[in-house]
Design a protein around this motif. Structure first.
Motif, PDB file in Angstrom:
ATOM      1  N   LYS A 363     -36.246  20.089 -16.930  1.00 33.87           N
ATOM      2  CA  LYS A 363     -36.338  20.169 -18.397  1.00 33.87           C
ATOM      3  C   LYS A 363     -36.983  21.485 -18.832  1.00 33.87           C
ATOM      4  N   ASN A 364     -37.959  21.920 -18.051  1.00 27.03           N
ATOM      5  CA  ASN A 364     -38.589  23.213 -18.349  1.00 27.03           C
ATOM      6  C   ASN A 364     -37.584  24.350 -18.177  1.00 27.03           C
ATOM      7  N   LEU A 365     -36.795  24.275 -17.093  1.00 23.99           N
ATOM      8  CA  LEU A 365     -35.757  25.276 -16.833  1.00 23.99           C
ATOM      9  C   LEU A 365     -34.706  25.261 -17.941  1.00 23.99           C
ATOM     10  N   ARG A 366     -34.350  24.053 -18.388  1.00 28.02           N
ATOM     11  CA  ARG A 366     -33.375  23.924 -19.480  1.00 28.02           C
ATOM     12  C   ARG A 366     -33.899  24.597 -20.755  1.00 28.02           C
ATOM     13  N   ALA A 367     -35.170  24.356 -21.079  1.00 20.75           N
ATOM     14  CA  ALA A 367     -35.752  24.924 -22.299  1.00 20.75           C
ATOM     15  C   ALA A 367     -35.742  26.453 -22.256  1.00 20.75           C
ATOM     16  N   ILE A 368     -36.073  27.012 -21.091  1.00 21.30           N
ATOM     17  CA  ILE A 368     -36.077  28.475 -20.951  1.00 21.30           C
ATOM     18  C   ILE A 368     -34.662  29.018 -21.064  1.00 21.30           C
ATOM     19  N   ARG A 369     -33.717  28.341 -20.403  1.00 24.34           N
ATOM     20  CA  ARG A 369     -32.320  28.795 -20.449  1.00 24.34           C
ATOM     21  C   ARG A 369     -31.754  28.734 -21.868  1.00 24.34           C
ATOM     22  N   LYS A 370     -32.102  27.703 -22.621  1.00 23.30           N
ATOM     23  CA  LYS A 370     -31.602  27.592 -23.993  1.00 23.30           C
ATOM     24  C   LYS A 370     -32.120  28.732 -24.863  1.00 23.30           C
ATOM     25  N   LEU A 384     -19.060  41.922 -29.268  1.00 24.31           N
ATOM     26  CA  LEU A 384     -17.687  41.543 -29.584  1.00 24.31           C
ATOM     27  C   LEU A 384     -17.255  42.066 -30.953  1.00 24.31           C
ATOM     28  N   LYS A 385     -18.210  42.165 -31.845  1.00 25.31           N
ATOM     29  CA  LYS A 385     -17.901  42.698 -33.185  1.00 25.31           C
ATOM     30  C   LYS A 385     -17.373  44.121 -33.077  1.00 25.31           C
ATOM     31  N   SER A 386     -18.010  44.896 -32.188  1.00 29.67           N
ATOM     32  CA  SER A 386     -17.570  46.283 -32.027  1.00 29.67           C
ATOM     33  C   SER A 386     -16.255  46.386 -31.259  1.00 29.67           C
ATOM     34  N   LEU A 387     -15.817  45.256 -30.687  1.00 32.35           N
ATOM     35  CA  LEU A 387     -14.548  45.215 -29.949  1.00 32.35           C
ATOM     36  C   LEU A 387     -13.490  44.433 -30.735  1.00 32.35           C
ATOM     37  N   TYR A 388     -13.653  44.383 -32.056  1.00 33.71           N
ATOM     38  CA  TYR A 388     -12.713  43.710 -32.952  1.00 33.71           C
ATOM     39  C   TYR A 388     -12.531  42.229 -32.631  1.00 33.71           C
ATOM     40  N   MET A 389     -13.640  41.597 -32.283  1.00 33.07           N
ATOM     41  CA  MET A 389     -13.639  40.143 -32.132  1.00 33.07           C
ATOM     42  C   MET A 389     -14.755  39.560 -33.009  1.00 33.07           C
ATOM     43  N   ASP A 390     -14.902  40.149 -34.210  1.00 32.31           N
ATOM     44  CA  ASP A 390     -15.992  39.754 -35.098  1.00 32.31           C
ATOM     45  C   ASP A 390     -15.813  38.338 -35.644  1.00 32.31           C
ATOM     46  N   LYS A 391     -14.608  37.785 -35.603  1.00 28.67           N
ATOM     47  CA  LYS A 391     -14.380  36.416 -36.058  1.00 28.67           C
ATOM     48  C   LYS A 391     -14.593  35.405 -34.935  1.00 28.67           C
ATOM     49  N   THR A 392     -14.894  35.915 -33.758  1.00 26.36           N
ATOM     50  CA  THR A 392     -15.054  35.054 -32.584  1.00 26.36           C
ATOM     51  C   THR A 392     -16.443  34.418 -32.576  1.00 26.36           C
ATOM     52  N   THR A 393     -16.490  33.154 -32.242  1.00 31.73           N
ATOM     53  CA  THR A 393     -17.766  32.458 -32.049  1.00 31.73           C
ATOM     54  C   THR A 393     -17.923  32.151 -30.563  1.00 31.73           C
ATOM     55  N   PHE A 394     -19.044  32.580 -30.039  1.00 33.52           N
ATOM     56  CA  PHE A 394     -19.343  32.373 -28.616  1.00 33.52           C
ATOM     57  C   PHE A 394     -20.531  31.431 -28.528  1.00 33.52           C
ATOM     58  N   ALA A 395     -20.508  30.509 -27.586  1.00 38.16           N
ATOM     59  CA  ALA A 395     -21.616  29.562 -27.427  1.00 38.16           C
ATOM     60  C   ALA A 395     -21.824  29.225 -25.954  1.00 38.16           C
ATOM     61  N   VAL A 396     -23.055  28.833 -25.644  1.00 39.29           N
ATOM     62  CA  VAL A 396     -23.391  28.371 -24.288  1.00 39.29           C
ATOM     63  C   VAL A 396     -23.715  26.887 -24.403  1.00 39.29           C
ATOM     64  N   GLN A 397     -22.916  26.048 -23.746  1.00 43.09           N
ATOM     65  CA  GLN A 397     -23.097  24.604 -23.869  1.00 43.09           C
ATOM     66  C   GLN A 397     -23.802  24.037 -22.649  1.00 43.09           C
ATOM     67  N   PHE A 398     -24.785  23.173 -22.914  1.00 45.26           N
ATOM     68  CA  PHE A 398     -25.549  22.500 -21.864  1.00 45.26           C
ATOM     69  C   PHE A 398     -25.132  21.028 -21.844  1.00 45.26           C
ATOM     70  N   THR A 399     -24.637  20.569 -20.713  1.00 45.76           N
ATOM     71  CA  THR A 399     -24.246  19.163 -20.556  1.00 45.76           C
ATOM     72  C   THR A 399     -25.047  18.564 -19.401  1.00 45.76           C
ATOM     73  N   PRO A 400     -25.894  17.554 -19.685  1.00 50.06           N
ATOM     74  CA  PRO A 400     -26.679  16.931 -18.596  1.00 50.06           C
ATOM     75  C   PRO A 400     -25.759  16.407 -17.496  1.00 50.06           C
ATOM     76  N   LEU A 401     -26.162  16.631 -16.255  1.00 48.91           N
ATOM     77  CA  LEU A 401     -25.367  16.162 -15.121  1.00 48.91           C
ATOM     78  C   LEU A 401     -25.359  14.639 -15.074  1.00 48.91           C
ATOM     79  N   GLU A 402     -24.223  14.085 -14.694  1.00 52.18           N
ATOM     80  CA  GLU A 402     -24.122  12.637 -14.552  1.00 52.18           C
ATOM     81  C   GLU A 402     -24.710  12.200 -13.221  1.00 52.18           C
ATOM     82  N   THR A 403     -25.187  10.976 -13.178  1.00 55.46           N
ATOM     83  CA  THR A 403     -25.749  10.435 -11.947  1.00 55.46           C
ATOM     84  C   THR A 403     -24.631  10.222 -10.929  1.00 55.46           C
ATOM     85  N   ASN A 404     -24.854  10.702  -9.709  1.00 56.76           N
ATOM     86  CA  ASN A 404     -23.835  10.545  -8.675  1.00 56.76           C
ATOM     87  C   ASN A 404     -24.074   9.279  -7.848  1.00 56.76           C
TER      88      ASN A 404
END
Length: 568
Positions: A363-370, A384-404
């Motif tokens: 959880k600590n690692l997750r908080a730092i990464r976020k 990306l704006k300077s590369l003519y992708m100013d309308k582009t939205t970029f995101a980093v998604q965190f999904t908790p791992l499922e129990t194996n």
């Protein structure tokens, strides 16, 4: 920067020696002329995987050598100092030879090193980005590595602590699994190691016993020789008119005159000391003779004992020390297996505690990464704006791992699956980058990442192998300007088919190939003059047929690029 590159007998390159300058150097030429082969050679200098296929047909080996100049504070210099490799005036020479059998020989500053060390040093000097890296970006499991690289000063310490616990958890799990195996397997294992411990214990081994026995065996086997030699030595010293008597006479002769001459006094003292030393040695020889006893039965005992020790060595270790260490290990295992239920209970409690601590670290690692992810997203949007992708939205998604199946919901990288998402059009939802981005978009995103990372890594030379694939028009111009901006702080090489990139270069190399009289293919590299550069850019614009208009267009493109460079 990479100042000199020498290549011999590498693929279709017979012999090539190139000098490079700072800034942006482009390599252009027809497809198949050998542009990527030069990059392959540089990649081998940085520790890339070698192969006998790289050796030019009919030759014994391929030779590659590169001269780099770095400042005294560069991390490559510090690494070389740690390895005891000298470097003068910031010069680093990397060498790699590959034989026709595939064997590699690596040197740094003329000192032999392993491929691993070459890769470690080369990785601080060269960063090669080719089209295959688009594939890396298209694999979501690599996204966490890119995020961690971006925020390594914050993330790596936390990741290191997390992995310590993760490794401990895995080890405990392995021990529990071992103890939870079926009863029959455990019983067989217990019977085996109990027998082994009994065999070793009953042997009553002592450290260095085999060495002492071998020495005693040698004495007994050579008893007659020992007895005769010691006896003869004793007689030579002790009997009348032999060694000791004559040394005693010499001592007596000088006794009365040594005070008359200072030098004689020193000689007299030396002879006197020698007499007493020899007298003591004679006494020791006599004692040795008195105690020498030949015992054939003892020799048989030694032989039998050494055979027993050698048998145990074959089974449990190559020395008495290692046999005893093995015995200590199985003794502990016997105790554990004999009290299996108790140990399983203890392990499960420790596993539970470790899992709880691991979850907290995750959880600590997750908080730092976020926090780092927010910064990366902001940074990428700006690029990306300077590369003519100013309308582009970029995101980093965190999904908790499922129990194996093992009831575990963490991996070596943390407790989340991290993936890059993108939306290239307003109103469209965010979707995984790996499923939605086109080739041109991937090129721009990777260039944006390289721009961000290059400022942090301190890489001496950045190499782009056709990263401009899938773009044209104003986007191509924007990518050219972005690559040129990178070359202000790092030396940049770029294989390109875009005239915009070629026009903005500080140095232009044209790659061509020809068929020789002996029907062999040879690659040539020509540094283009300004007029030749205009013709090449015009060729890149028009293709096969070149007109006055395309030449004029090429001149305007180069002029515009020069203007952009001077204003940046």
């Amino acid at each position: 920067m990479l100042a000199e590159l020498s290549i011999k007998n590498f693929a279709i390159i017979e012999a090539l020696s190139l000098s490079f300058e700072k800034g942006l150097t482009v390599l252009t030429g027809e497809t198949g002329a050998g542009k990527s082969i030069i990059i392959d050679a540089i990649q081998l200098l940085s520790g890339g995987r070698g192969s006998s296929e790289y050796v030019r047909f009919g030759e014994n080996k391929a030779e590659i050598e590169g001269l780099f100049f770095v400042d005294g504070q560069h991390k490559a210099i510090k690494k070389l100092e740690e390895l005891g490799i000298e470097s003068s005036e910031g010069m680093i020479v990397l060498q790699r030879n590959i034989s026709h059998t595939g064997k590699s020989v690596c040197r740094i500053n003329n000192k032999l090193v392993t491929l691993g060390i070459l890769r470690e040093i080369g990785g601080t000097l060269i960063d090669i980005h080719g089209q295959h890296e688009h594939q890396d970006l298209m694999q979501s499991e690599n996204h966490v590595t890119l995020l961690d690289e971006y925020g390594k000063t914050l993330i790596y310490p936390a990741l290191q602590e997390y992995r310590k616990l993760y490794n401990k958890f895995n080890q405990l799990n392995k021990q529990r699994k071992h103890l939870s195996e079926n009863e029959q397997k455990i019983a067989h294992r217990l019977d085996l190691i109990q027998y082994q411990l009994k065999e070793i214990t009953e042997a009553n081994l002592m450290n260095n016993e085999d060495e002492q026995l071998s020495e005693e065996k040698a004495k007994l086997s050579n008893f007659e020789k020992l007895f005769e030699s010691i006896g003869s030595a004793y007689e030579a010293l002790s009997q009348d008119n032999k060694g000791l008597d004559w040394v005693g006479h010499a001592m007596a002769f000088l006794d009365g005159v040594s005070e008359l001459d200072g030098e004689l006094q020193n000689i007299h003292e030396a002879i006197t000391n020698s007499f007493y030393v020899l007298e003591d040695a004679t006494s020791q020889l006599r004692d040795k003779l008195d105690h020498l006893e030949y015992n054939p039965s003892r020799l048989d005992e030694i032989e039998e004992r050494l055979n027993e020790i050698n048998m145990l060595k074959r089974k449990y270790g190559d020395s008495i020390e290692s046999i005893l260490e093995y015995a200590a290990g199985i003794e502990e295992e016997i105790e554990t297996l004999s009290n299996r239920e108790k140990h399983i209970s203890e392990l499960e409690k420790e596993l539970k505690d470790t899992a709880a601590a691991l979850q907290l670290e995750g959880k600590n690692l997750r908080a730092i990464r976020k926090k780092v992810a927010d910064s990366l997203v902001e940074h990428i949007h700006a690029e990306l704006k300077s590369l003519y992708m100013d309308k582009t939205t970029f995101a980093v998604q965190f999904t908790p791992l499922e129990t194996n199946q093992a009831n575990v919901n963490f991996s070596k990288n943390g407790i989340d699956q991290i993936e890059f998402f993108i939306s290239t059009n307003p109103g469209e939802p965010l979707k995984p980058l790996t499923k939605t981005a086109s080739g041109g978009e991937l090129s721009r995103i990777m260039l944006a990442l390289k721009t961000i990372f290059s400022n942090q890594q301190g890489i001496t030379s950045i190499i782009f192998d056709e990263v401009d694939t899938g773009v044209s028009g104003r986007v191509a111009q924007a990518m050219a300007e972005k690559i040129q901006q990178l070359s202000i702080t790092s030396q940049v090489f770029c294989i390109t088919h875009l005239p915009q990139v070629a026009a903005i270069a500080d140095s232009h190399l044209y790659i061509s190939k020809e068929i020789t009289n002996d029907n062999r293919t040879v690659t040539h590299v020509t540094k283009l003059s300004e007029n030749e550069k205009v013709k090449e850019v015009a060729r890149m614009i028009s293709g096969v047929e070149m007109t006055k208009l395309t030449k004029q267009h090429a001149k305007e493109l180069i002029k515009l690029a020069s203007k952009n460079k001077s204003s940046s």
